[in-house]
Design a protein around this motif. Sequence first.
Motif, mmCIF file in Angstrom:
data_model
loop_
_atom_site.group_PDB
_atom_site.id
_atom_site.type_symbol
_atom_site.label_atom_id
_atom_site.label_comp_id
_atom_site.label_asym_id
_atom_site.label_seq_id
_atom_site.Cartn_x
_atom_site.Cartn_y
_atom_site.Cartn_z
ATOM 1 N N GLU A 126 -4.609 -11.355 17.144
ATOM 2 C CA GLU A 126 -3.310 -11.676 16.545
ATOM 3 C C GLU A 126 -2.488 -10.398 16.410
ATOM 4 O OE1 GLU A 126 -1.590 -13.692 12.386
ATOM 5 O OE2 GLU A 126 -3.723 -13.211 12.611
ATOM 6 N N GLU A 127 -1.208 -10.469 16.776
ATOM 7 C CA GLU A 127 -0.349 -9.289 16.651
ATOM 8 C C GLU A 127 -0.227 -8.884 15.194
ATOM 9 O OE1 GLU A 127 3.256 -8.605 18.682
ATOM 10 O OE2 GLU A 127 2.732 -9.841 20.404
ATOM 11 N N ALA A 128 -0.145 -7.562 14.973
ATOM 12 C CA ALA A 128 -0.109 -7.030 13.606
ATOM 13 C C ALA A 128 0.882 -5.884 13.538
ATOM 14 C CB ALA A 128 -1.501 -6.550 13.194
ATOM 15 N N PRO A 129 1.406 -5.619 12.357
ATOM 16 C CA PRO A 129 2.307 -4.466 12.204
ATOM 17 C C PRO A 129 1.511 -3.171 12.167
ATOM 18 C CG PRO A 129 1.956 -5.525 10.083
ATOM 19 C CD PRO A 129 1.256 -6.382 11.110
ATOM 20 N N GLU A 130 2.127 -2.087 12.579
ATOM 21 C CA GLU A 130 1.473 -0.781 12.496
ATOM 22 C C GLU A 130 1.684 -0.242 11.087
ATOM 23 O OE1 GLU A 130 1.286 3.516 14.876
ATOM 24 O OE2 GLU A 130 2.701 1.957 15.477
ATOM 25 N N THR A 131 0.607 -0.127 10.322
ATOM 26 C CA THR A 131 0.703 0.268 8.922
ATOM 27 C C THR A 131 0.016 1.603 8.678
ATOM 28 O OG1 THR A 131 -1.337 -0.885 8.324
ATOM 29 C CG2 THR A 131 0.710 -2.148 8.202
ATOM 30 N N GLU A 132 0.305 2.180 7.541
ATOM 31 C CA GLU A 132 -0.342 3.413 7.112
ATOM 32 C C GLU A 132 -0.913 3.198 5.723
ATOM 33 O OE1 GLU A 132 2.373 6.645 7.300
ATOM 34 O OE2 GLU A 132 2.525 6.623 9.494
ATOM 35 N N GLY A 133 -1.957 3.943 5.411
ATOM 36 C CA GLY A 133 -2.591 3.804 4.101
ATOM 37 C C GLY A 133 -4.035 3.385 4.245
ATOM 38 N N SER A 134 -4.730 3.392 3.117
ATOM 39 C CA SER A 134 -6.169 3.104 3.145
ATOM 40 C C SER A 134 -6.505 1.675 2.748
ATOM 41 C CB SER A 134 -6.898 4.078 2.201
ATOM 42 O OG SER A 134 -6.373 3.986 0.883
ATOM 43 N N LEU A 135 -5.517 0.894 2.322
ATOM 44 C CA LEU A 135 -5.797 -0.477 1.905
ATOM 45 C C LEU A 135 -6.153 -1.348 3.110
ATOM 46 C CD1 LEU A 135 -3.026 -1.037 -0.798
ATOM 47 C CD2 LEU A 135 -5.447 -0.510 -1.145
ATOM 48 N N ILE A 136 -5.422 -1.127 4.209
ATOM 49 C CA ILE A 136 -5.704 -1.845 5.455
ATOM 50 C C ILE A 136 -6.076 -0.808 6.508
ATOM 51 C CG2 ILE A 136 -4.779 -3.321 7.274
ATOM 52 C CD1 ILE A 136 -2.881 -4.502 5.234
ATOM 53 N N LEU A 137 -7.255 -0.949 7.095
ATOM 54 C CA LEU A 137 -7.699 0.006 8.101
ATOM 55 C C LEU A 137 -6.899 -0.174 9.389
ATOM 56 C CD1 LEU A 137 -11.588 -0.115 7.688
ATOM 57 C CD2 LEU A 137 -9.955 1.437 6.617
ATOM 58 N N THR A 138 -6.305 0.927 9.854
ATOM 59 C CA THR A 138 -5.574 0.917 11.116
ATOM 60 C C THR A 138 -6.171 1.970 12.026
ATOM 61 O OG1 THR A 138 -3.519 0.227 10.025
ATOM 62 C CG2 THR A 138 -3.321 1.181 12.224
ATOM 63 N N VAL A 139 -6.634 1.550 13.179
ATOM 64 C CA VAL A 139 -7.287 2.452 14.129
ATOM 65 C C VAL A 139 -6.328 2.776 15.265
ATOM 66 C CG1 VAL A 139 -9.256 2.793 15.668
ATOM 67 C CG2 VAL A 139 -9.515 1.422 13.573
ATOM 68 N N GLN A 140 -6.124 4.069 15.505
ATOM 69 C CA GLN A 140 -5.305 4.524 16.618
ATOM 70 C C GLN A 140 -6.216 4.807 17.812
ATOM 71 O OE1 GLN A 140 -2.026 4.535 16.444
ATOM 72 N NE2 GLN A 140 -1.912 4.104 14.241
#
Length: 259
Positions: free
Chosen positions: A146-160
């Motif tokens: 599912e498409e997701a927004p690019e977020t920053e922060g530690s609440l939601i893990l975002t992997v680059q």
Amino acid sequence: MIQAYLDQHQIYRKRRNFRIKIYFGILILFLFFILIFYLLVDSPVFQIREFKISGAQRLGNAEVLKILSPVVLKTRTAIFLGTNNLFIWNEKEPDVSKSALSEVSIRREWLRQSIIINIKERERLAIWCRINSSCYWIDKDGMAFEEAPETEGSLILTVQDNSPENLAQGEKVIESRFAENLSAILEGILELKIPAKKIVFDKKLQEVRVESYSGPDYFFSVRFNPKLNLESLKSLEEKVDFKKAGYFDLRIENRIFYK
């Protein structure tokens, strides 16, 4: 001569009557098909009055139907009749393996003209972003669903992900043999409450680097299950001041190096 004339006249009448019967039969058949067409397409008899959807937590009814519509509209007939026709929803357990739904069951109530849909949403593990590509939610199997927004922060893990390859819905972000290890690493980050500022995946090295807001960096390898390494890291919290540490290297199985 008279008898021959009468015979010819009877033959002509029989042929004429036979043609009339054929034309009448074709007319009846044509009217029958028109009636069937009307019942299927324009008549309210087989039109859906209500979609009853249960099991949804994040997704709205419109989003669920948007996912299911391409699944049920697989034939030209289905496309012609449209998603609001009872006959179209004939699959009890449609294939939603590449969507935000992990399970779906469909039941038709003909008398009430309703479609009963029970769903189970796919669990979101993290957001995965690649260079020049959209970000996607991934599940524990490493599938982008599912498409997701690019977020920053530690609440939601975002992997680059530093891979230049485009990412599409339904694709795996990592080899299947490493998916369980990746899932364990990301779950471990959440369990240890590491304040992750940035998480980077190096596809060539098959490594994950976690940059924290106030503390050390963490290095993981997806080539092995990190369970023992994570348990050892957790036990170190009582002995080492993590805020003063520079990094923790967990890229070797059953070994931790830190500075």
